[in-house]
Write a protein that holds these residues in place. Structure first.
Motif, short mmCIF file in Angstrom:
data_model
loop_
_atom_site.label_atom_id
_atom_site.label_comp_id
_atom_site.label_asym_id
_atom_site.label_seq_id
_atom_site.Cartn_x
_atom_site.Cartn_y
_atom_site.Cartn_z
N LEU A 75 4.39 12.29 45.45
CA LEU A 75 3.30 13.34 45.08
C LEU A 75 2.00 12.30 44.52
CD1 LEU A 75 2.06 16.15 44.23
CD2 LEU A 75 3.22 15.78 41.92
N ALA A 76 0.88 12.67 44.97
CA ALA A 76 -0.42 12.14 44.60
C ALA A 76 -1.02 13.34 43.85
CB ALA A 76 -1.17 11.12 45.81
N ILE A 77 -1.56 13.07 42.58
CA ILE A 77 -2.42 13.81 42.07
C ILE A 77 -3.77 13.48 41.82
CG2 ILE A 77 -2.68 15.36 39.91
CD1 ILE A 77 0.21 15.53 39.62
N THR A 78 -4.61 13.95 42.10
CA THR A 78 -6.15 13.72 42.01
C THR A 78 -6.75 14.34 40.90
OG1 THR A 78 -6.17 12.80 44.39
CG2 THR A 78 -8.35 13.38 42.93
N ASP A 79 -7.46 13.87 39.90
CA ASP A 79 -8.31 14.48 38.80
C ASP A 79 -9.75 14.73 39.40
OD1 ASP A 79 -10.23 14.95 36.86
OD2 ASP A 79 -8.64 14.15 35.39
N GLU A 80 -10.02 15.93 39.56
CA GLU A 80 -11.50 16.11 40.26
C GLU A 80 -12.73 15.57 39.69
OE1 GLU A 80 -11.80 20.40 41.71
OE2 GLU A 80 -10.81 19.57 43.44
N ALA A 81 -12.69 15.59 38.43
CA ALA A 81 -13.63 15.10 37.31
C ALA A 81 -13.93 13.80 37.42
CB ALA A 81 -13.51 15.51 36.06
N SER A 82 -12.74 12.93 37.70
CA SER A 82 -12.94 11.42 37.64
C SER A 82 -12.64 10.88 38.78
CB SER A 82 -11.91 10.90 36.64
OG SER A 82 -10.59 11.07 37.05
N GLY A 83 -11.97 11.71 39.70
CA GLY A 83 -11.73 11.01 40.94
C GLY A 83 -10.50 10.26 41.16
N ARG A 84 -9.94 9.99 40.12
CA ARG A 84 -8.76 9.18 39.78
C ARG A 84 -7.43 9.71 40.39
NH1 ARG A 84 -6.28 6.55 34.45
NH2 ARG A 84 -4.58 5.33 35.27
N THR A 85 -6.86 8.84 41.65
CA THR A 85 -5.53 9.57 41.88
C THR A 85 -4.39 8.75 41.54
OG1 THR A 85 -6.74 10.16 43.97
CG2 THR A 85 -4.48 9.86 44.18
N GLU A 86 -3.44 9.43 41.12
CA GLU A 86 -2.12 8.75 40.69
C GLU A 86 -1.04 9.05 41.62
OE1 GLU A 86 -1.56 6.37 38.54
OE2 GLU A 86 -3.85 6.25 37.84
N LEU A 87 -0.14 8.02 42.04
CA LEU A 87 0.83 8.23 43.09
C LEU A 87 2.38 8.27 42.03
CD1 LEU A 87 2.02 8.63 46.04
CD2 LEU A 87 2.24 6.16 46.11
N TYR A 88 2.99 9.60 42.21
CA TYR A 88 4.15 9.47 41.62
C TYR A 88 5.22 9.55 42.40
CZ TYR A 88 1.02 11.04 37.99
OH TYR A 88 -0.15 11.11 36.98
N GLY A 89 6.63 9.02 42.03
CA GLY A 89 7.85 9.14 42.38
C GLY A 89 8.85 9.46 41.40
N PRO A 90 10.15 9.80 41.91
CA PRO A 90 11.17 10.24 40.92
C PRO A 90 11.12 9.32 39.64
CG PRO A 90 12.10 10.03 43.16
CD PRO A 90 10.45 9.61 43.08
N GLY A 91 11.23 10.01 38.64
CA GLY A 91 11.04 9.35 37.15
C GLY A 91 9.81 9.45 36.56
N ASP A 92 8.75 9.39 37.28
CA ASP A 92 7.61 9.39 36.66
C ASP A 92 6.94 10.81 36.28
OD1 ASP A 92 7.17 6.53 37.85
OD2 ASP A 92 6.21 7.32 39.82
N SER A 93 6.11 10.45 35.17
CA SER A 93 5.58 11.66 34.28
C SER A 93 4.44 11.58 34.21
CB SER A 93 6.24 11.42 32.83
OG SER A 93 7.82 11.64 32.84
N TRP A 94 3.56 12.71 33.79
CA TRP A 94 2.30 13.01 33.56
C TRP A 94 2.06 13.92 32.66
CZ3 TRP A 94 4.53 14.52 38.37
CH2 TRP A 94 4.55 15.65 38.53
N ILE A 95 0.85 13.91 31.95
CA ILE A 95 0.25 15.21 31.28
C ILE A 95 -1.13 15.51 31.72
CG2 ILE A 95 -0.59 15.72 28.84
CD1 ILE A 95 1.34 13.60 27.79
N ILE A 96 -1.23 16.83 31.96
CA ILE A 96 -2.41 17.29 32.26
C ILE A 96 -2.86 18.52 31.38
CG2 ILE A 96 -3.33 18.77 34.06
CD1 ILE A 96 -1.71 17.34 36.24
N ALA A 97 -4.23 18.21 31.10
CA ALA A 97 -4.67 19.40 29.95
C ALA A 97 -5.17 20.60 30.54
CB ALA A 97 -5.89 18.41 29.43
N LYS A 98 -5.08 21.61 29.87
CA LYS A 98 -5.57 23.03 30.08
C LYS A 98 -7.12 22.94 30.60
CE LYS A 98 -5.80 27.43 27.86
NZ LYS A 98 -5.42 28.28 26.60
N GLY A 99 -7.36 23.49 31.93
CA GLY A 99 -8.70 23.51 32.26
C GLY A 99 -9.22 22.45 33.15
N THR A 100 -8.15 21.32 33.29
CA THR A 100 -8.36 20.33 34.40
C THR A 100 -8.03 20.62 35.62
OG1 THR A 100 -7.66 18.68 32.79
CG2 THR A 100 -7.57 17.80 34.94
N ALA A 101 -9.13 20.53 36.60
CA ALA A 101 -8.94 20.66 37.99
C ALA A 101 -8.54 19.43 38.68
CB ALA A 101 -10.47 21.10 38.62
#
Length: 122
Positions: A75-101
């Motif tokens: 899975l790749a998740i892109t933060d629309e505000a920053s344009g930053r994309t992170e690629l995730y595989g099994p075992g990888d984690s993230w935190i996303i704040a409420k209101g983030t597109a």
């Protein structure tokens, strides 16, 4: 204690429909989503469980704060505000704040994650 491991026996997930059924917008699909609430309730301030989605892309503005760990897939998740994309595989984690597109780009046939969410303002 409610353990989530990459090798755990997982309960069957319930069909949640399409990204539109969970408040998102499909960009490439069709995508099917499923989940199982294992802690709390959707109207509680804290809840969590398991979630899966099939290959495709969707956009969502997070209605809650979330910590999640990918259990299966890519899975790749892109933060629309920053344009930053992170690629995730099994075992990888993230935190996303409420209101983030963000844009979810599910690159494997299917992904699965465990998550814990809160609607509380912080």
């Amino acid at each position: 204690m409610l353990p989530f491991t990459l090798t755990m026996d997982r309960p069957a997930l319930e069909d949640w429909g399409s990204p539109e059924d969970i408040g998102a917008t499909t960009l490439e699909g069709p995508i099917k989503v499923a989940g199982k609430l294992l802690f709390g309730a959707l109207d509680a301030p804290v809840f969590g469980g398991l979630y899966s989605a099939t290959k495709g892309k969707y956009r969502v503005v997070y209605p809650f704060h979330e910590h999640a760990t990918l259990l299966d897939g890519e899975l790749a998740i892109t933060d629309e505000a920053s344009g930053r994309t992170e690629l995730y595989g099994p075992g990888d984690s993230w935190i996303i704040a409420k209101g983030t597109a963000v844009v979810w780009d599910i690159r494997s046939a299917k992904i699965a994650k465990s998550y814990l969410a809160t609607t509380a303002d912080i």
